[in-house]
Design a protein around this motif. Structure first.
Motif, PDB file in Angstrom:
ATOM      1  N   ARG A  90      27.365  41.424  49.919  1.00 50.22           N
ATOM      2  CA  ARG A  90      27.180  40.676  49.186  1.00 50.22           C
ATOM      3  C   ARG A  90      27.705  41.208  47.916  1.00 50.22           C
ATOM      4  NH1 ARG A  90      21.881  40.119  51.320  1.00 50.22           N
ATOM      5  NH2 ARG A  90      21.020  41.552  49.777  1.00 50.22           N
ATOM      6  N   ALA A  91      27.492  42.667  47.760  1.00 47.44           N
ATOM      7  CA  ALA A  91      28.050  43.302  46.420  1.00 47.44           C
ATOM      8  C   ALA A  91      29.540  43.317  46.630  1.00 47.44           C
ATOM      9  CB  ALA A  91      27.470  44.771  46.379  1.00 47.44           C
ATOM     10  N   ARG A  92      30.241  43.495  47.679  1.00 52.59           N
ATOM     11  CA  ARG A  92      31.627  43.267  47.853  1.00 52.59           C
ATOM     12  C   ARG A  92      32.203  42.187  47.537  1.00 52.59           C
ATOM     13  NH1 ARG A  92      31.757  45.943  52.133  1.00 52.59           N
ATOM     14  NH2 ARG A  92      31.818  44.242  53.500  1.00 52.59           N
ATOM     15  N   LEU A  93      31.569  40.949  48.002  1.00 53.66           N
ATOM     16  CA  LEU A  93      32.196  39.717  47.697  1.00 53.66           C
ATOM     17  C   LEU A  93      31.823  39.315  46.124  1.00 53.66           C
ATOM     18  CD1 LEU A  93      31.185  37.777  50.709  1.00 53.66           C
ATOM     19  CD2 LEU A  93      33.155  38.195  50.086  1.00 53.66           C
ATOM     20  N   ASP A  94      30.695  39.907  45.469  1.00 51.43           N
ATOM     21  CA  ASP A  94      30.477  39.469  44.222  1.00 51.43           C
ATOM     22  C   ASP A  94      31.718  40.251  43.224  1.00 51.43           C
ATOM     23  OD1 ASP A  94      28.069  38.093  44.462  1.00 51.43           O
ATOM     24  OD2 ASP A  94      26.737  39.821  44.424  1.00 51.43           O
ATOM     25  N   ASN A  95      32.286  41.470  43.704  1.00 52.27           N
ATOM     26  CA  ASN A  95      33.200  42.054  42.829  1.00 52.27           C
ATOM     27  C   ASN A  95      34.332  41.414  43.280  1.00 52.27           C
ATOM     28  OD1 ASN A  95      31.713  44.265  41.894  1.00 52.27           O
ATOM     29  ND2 ASN A  95      31.785  45.384  43.634  1.00 52.27           N
ATOM     30  N   THR A  96      34.535  40.763  44.556  1.00 47.99           N
ATOM     31  CA  THR A  96      35.962  39.903  44.561  1.00 47.99           C
ATOM     32  C   THR A  96      35.919  38.727  43.772  1.00 47.99           C
ATOM     33  OG1 THR A  96      36.269  40.861  46.943  1.00 47.99           O
ATOM     34  CG2 THR A  96      37.151  38.794  46.378  1.00 47.99           C
ATOM     35  N   ILE A  97      34.901  37.982  43.688  1.00 48.32           N
ATOM     36  CA  ILE A  97      34.807  36.880  43.004  1.00 48.32           C
ATOM     37  C   ILE A  97      34.915  37.093  41.405  1.00 48.32           C
ATOM     38  CG2 ILE A  97      33.168  35.001  42.300  1.00 48.32           C
ATOM     39  CD1 ILE A  97      31.965  35.037  45.077  1.00 48.32           C
ATOM     40  N   ARG A  98      34.280  38.141  40.918  1.00 49.97           N
ATOM     41  CA  ARG A  98      34.422  38.553  39.551  1.00 49.97           C
ATOM     42  C   ARG A  98      36.075  38.950  39.291  1.00 49.97           C
ATOM     43  NH1 ARG A  98      29.248  40.917  39.930  1.00 49.97           N
ATOM     44  NH2 ARG A  98      30.097  42.774  40.500  1.00 49.97           N
ATOM     45  N   ASN A  99      36.586  39.661  40.191  1.00 46.18           N
ATOM     46  CA  ASN A  99      37.946  39.976  39.871  1.00 46.18           C
ATOM     47  C   ASN A  99      38.883  38.688  39.934  1.00 46.18           C
ATOM     48  OD1 ASN A  99      37.112  42.658  39.703  1.00 46.18           O
ATOM     49  ND2 ASN A  99      37.741  43.208  41.603  1.00 46.18           N
ATOM     50  N   VAL A 100      38.965  38.159  41.112  1.00 48.40           N
ATOM     51  CA  VAL A 100      39.811  37.031  40.984  1.00 48.40           C
ATOM     52  C   VAL A 100      39.700  35.990  39.891  1.00 48.40           C
ATOM     53  CG1 VAL A 100      40.584  35.322  42.447  1.00 48.40           C
ATOM     54  CG2 VAL A 100      39.770  37.384  43.532  1.00 48.40           C
ATOM     55  N   LEU A 101      38.390  35.671  39.444  1.00 51.79           N
ATOM     56  CA  LEU A 101      38.188  34.813  38.226  1.00 51.79           C
ATOM     57  C   LEU A 101      38.982  35.525  37.028  1.00 51.79           C
ATOM     58  CD1 LEU A 101      34.353  33.768  38.689  1.00 51.79           C
ATOM     59  CD2 LEU A 101      36.284  32.345  38.731  1.00 51.79           C
ATOM     60  N   PHE A 102      38.689  36.618  36.918  1.00 48.43           N
ATOM     61  CA  PHE A 102      39.104  37.295  35.745  1.00 48.43           C
ATOM     62  C   PHE A 102      40.834  37.417  35.636  1.00 48.43           C
ATOM     63  CE2 PHE A 102      41.077  41.446  34.053  1.00 48.43           C
ATOM     64  CZ  PHE A 102      40.564  41.276  32.739  1.00 48.43           C
ATOM     65  N   LYS A 103      41.334  37.705  36.778  1.00 49.24           N
ATOM     66  CA  LYS A 103      42.716  37.680  36.804  1.00 49.24           C
ATOM     67  C   LYS A 103      43.254  36.289  36.530  1.00 49.24           C
ATOM     68  CE  LYS A 103      43.271  39.978  40.675  1.00 49.24           C
ATOM     69  NZ  LYS A 103      43.975  40.709  42.072  1.00 49.24           N
ATOM     70  N   ILE A 104      42.681  35.167  37.068  1.00 49.27           N
ATOM     71  CA  ILE A 104      43.153  33.792  36.961  1.00 49.27           C
ATOM     72  C   ILE A 104      42.722  33.417  35.417  1.00 49.27           C
ATOM     73  CG2 ILE A 104      42.658  31.335  37.113  1.00 49.27           C
ATOM     74  CD1 ILE A 104      41.728  32.219  40.123  1.00 49.27           C
ATOM     75  N   GLU A 105      42.004  33.905  34.955  1.00 49.71           N
ATOM     76  CA  GLU A 105      41.739  33.706  33.363  1.00 49.71           C
ATOM     77  C   GLU A 105      42.972  34.356  32.513  1.00 49.71           C
ATOM     78  OE1 GLU A 105      38.128  34.060  30.057  1.00 49.71           O
ATOM     79  OE2 GLU A 105      38.203  35.416  31.744  1.00 49.71           O
ATOM     80  N   ARG A 106      43.206  35.516  32.933  1.00 45.69           N
ATOM     81  CA  ARG A 106      44.446  36.078  32.272  1.00 45.69           C
ATOM     82  C   ARG A 106      45.803  35.427  32.410  1.00 45.69           C
ATOM     83  NH1 ARG A 106      44.820  42.288  33.269  1.00 45.69           N
ATOM     84  NH2 ARG A 106      46.350  42.090  31.963  1.00 45.69           N
ATOM     85  N   TYR A 107      45.810  34.932  33.577  1.00 47.48           N
ATOM     86  CA  TYR A 107      47.181  34.034  34.136  1.00 47.48           C
ATOM     87  C   TYR A 107      47.240  33.047  33.256  1.00 47.48           C
ATOM     88  CZ  TYR A 107      50.564  31.711  36.788  1.00 47.48           C
ATOM     89  OH  TYR A 107      52.076  31.375  37.156  1.00 47.48           O
ATOM     90  N   ALA A 108      45.998  32.081  32.924  1.00 47.32           N
ATOM     91  CA  ALA A 108      46.010  30.948  32.251  1.00 47.32           C
ATOM     92  C   ALA A 108      46.347  31.025  31.058  1.00 47.32           C
ATOM     93  CB  ALA A 108      44.569  30.382  32.480  1.00 47.32           C
TER      94      ALA A 108
END
Length: 281
Positions: A90-108
């Motif tokens: 769960r902790a690993r997937l939570d980190n993955t979700i936060r990281n991808v959301l952050f990178k998508i926000e920066r790309y946008a």
């Protein structure tokens, strides 16, 4: 790619035929297919183009990688909230979700005008899904905790308390529950639904004896009368062999004492610290 049955095979054969016709004759040079020694070499054909995404990269660099990031994110959200996971998973997937959301926000933010706004809207939709899923997971976790506490106290529960325990347990494993009970319930204590499956639950709090097939035959009539897909007969005791055979031929799931323990453990999830099994069965 979704296979369309016979059409899928036809499309594949047509693609292979086209590729074969496009292959050069023996000895003919093919531009772009050159080995280290200067000789021509074959290159693997692709039925579809792959979408690249590097989870370890600090940023998204292309539109193709953006699509890969969304696909990666949606799968991570599904795994996180639809599967039984350990605390580390769960902790690993939570980190993955936060990281991808952050990178998508920066790309946008780097895109101009409507294109950037469209990417940000897609990101926010998934982010809202994550918030809702997290709130639901927390609610189910608390319900599972309550069910776990009552599991060790079943010997002291009243029939009404047992029905409340069963309702909380079904909610904890993902069902929506409507309590019926009372006079004129026609053998239905709970109505449950999950992913389009409608069921009815009968709770029998027995301190002694076994549940026989006559009770299940009556319950089967209730299942049909309520137009339910399935019935759950829940008891603290056990079922007779005749009852188990009857349930095997009809849409009835038998839940006895040991099965109640299994369902509570399922609701608690992997890695939960468990007390020894109760002595009431």
């Amino acid at each position: 790619m979704e296979c369309l049955g016979p059409q899928c095979a036809t499309m594949l054969l047509e693609w292979l035929r086209t590729r074969a016709e496009a292959m050069p004759a023996e000895g003919e040079d093919v531009p772009g297919r050159v080995s280290a020694d200067g000789a021509s070499k074959p290159v693997q054909g692709m039925l579809w183009s792959s979408v690249s995404y590097d989870d370890d990269a600090p940023a998204i660099r292309s539109e193709a990688e953006l699509e890969g990031a969304f696909e990666h994110l949606e799968y991570a959200v599904f795994r996180r909230f639809e599967n039984q996971l350990t605390r580390a998973e769960r902790a690993r997937l939570d980190n993955t979700i936060r990281n991808v959301l952050f990178k998508i926000e920066r790309y946008a933010a780097r895109l101009a005008g409507e294109m950037g706004s469209a990417v940000e809207r897609r990101r926010r939709v998934i982010e809202e899904m994550v918030v809702e899923a997290r709130e639901k997971a927390e609610r189910l976790r608390l319900q599972a905790r309550r069910a776990d506490l009552k599991l060790a106290q079943l010997a002291d529960l009243t029939p009404e308390g047992f029905e409340e325990f069963v309702a909380e347990l079904f909610e904890a494993i993902g069902y929506t529950v409507d309590r019926v009970g009372g006079t004129g319930d026609e053998g239905v204590d709970l109505r449950v639904e999950r992913k389009g499956l409608r069921g009815v639950v009968q709770c029998k709090y027995h301190k002694k004896g076994v549940v026989g097939s006559p009770e299940l035959q009556k319950f089967l009539g209730t299942i049909h009368h309520t137009s339910s897909h399935k019935g759950f007969f829940v008891t603290t005791r056990t079922f007779s062999l005749a009852a188990e055979r009857f349930a095997g031929d009809h849409p009835i799931e038998l839940v006895d004492g040991p099965r109640l323990v299994e369902l509570v453990r399922e609701a608690m999830g992997p890695g939960a610290v468990k007390e020894p099994e109760p002595l009431w069965f």
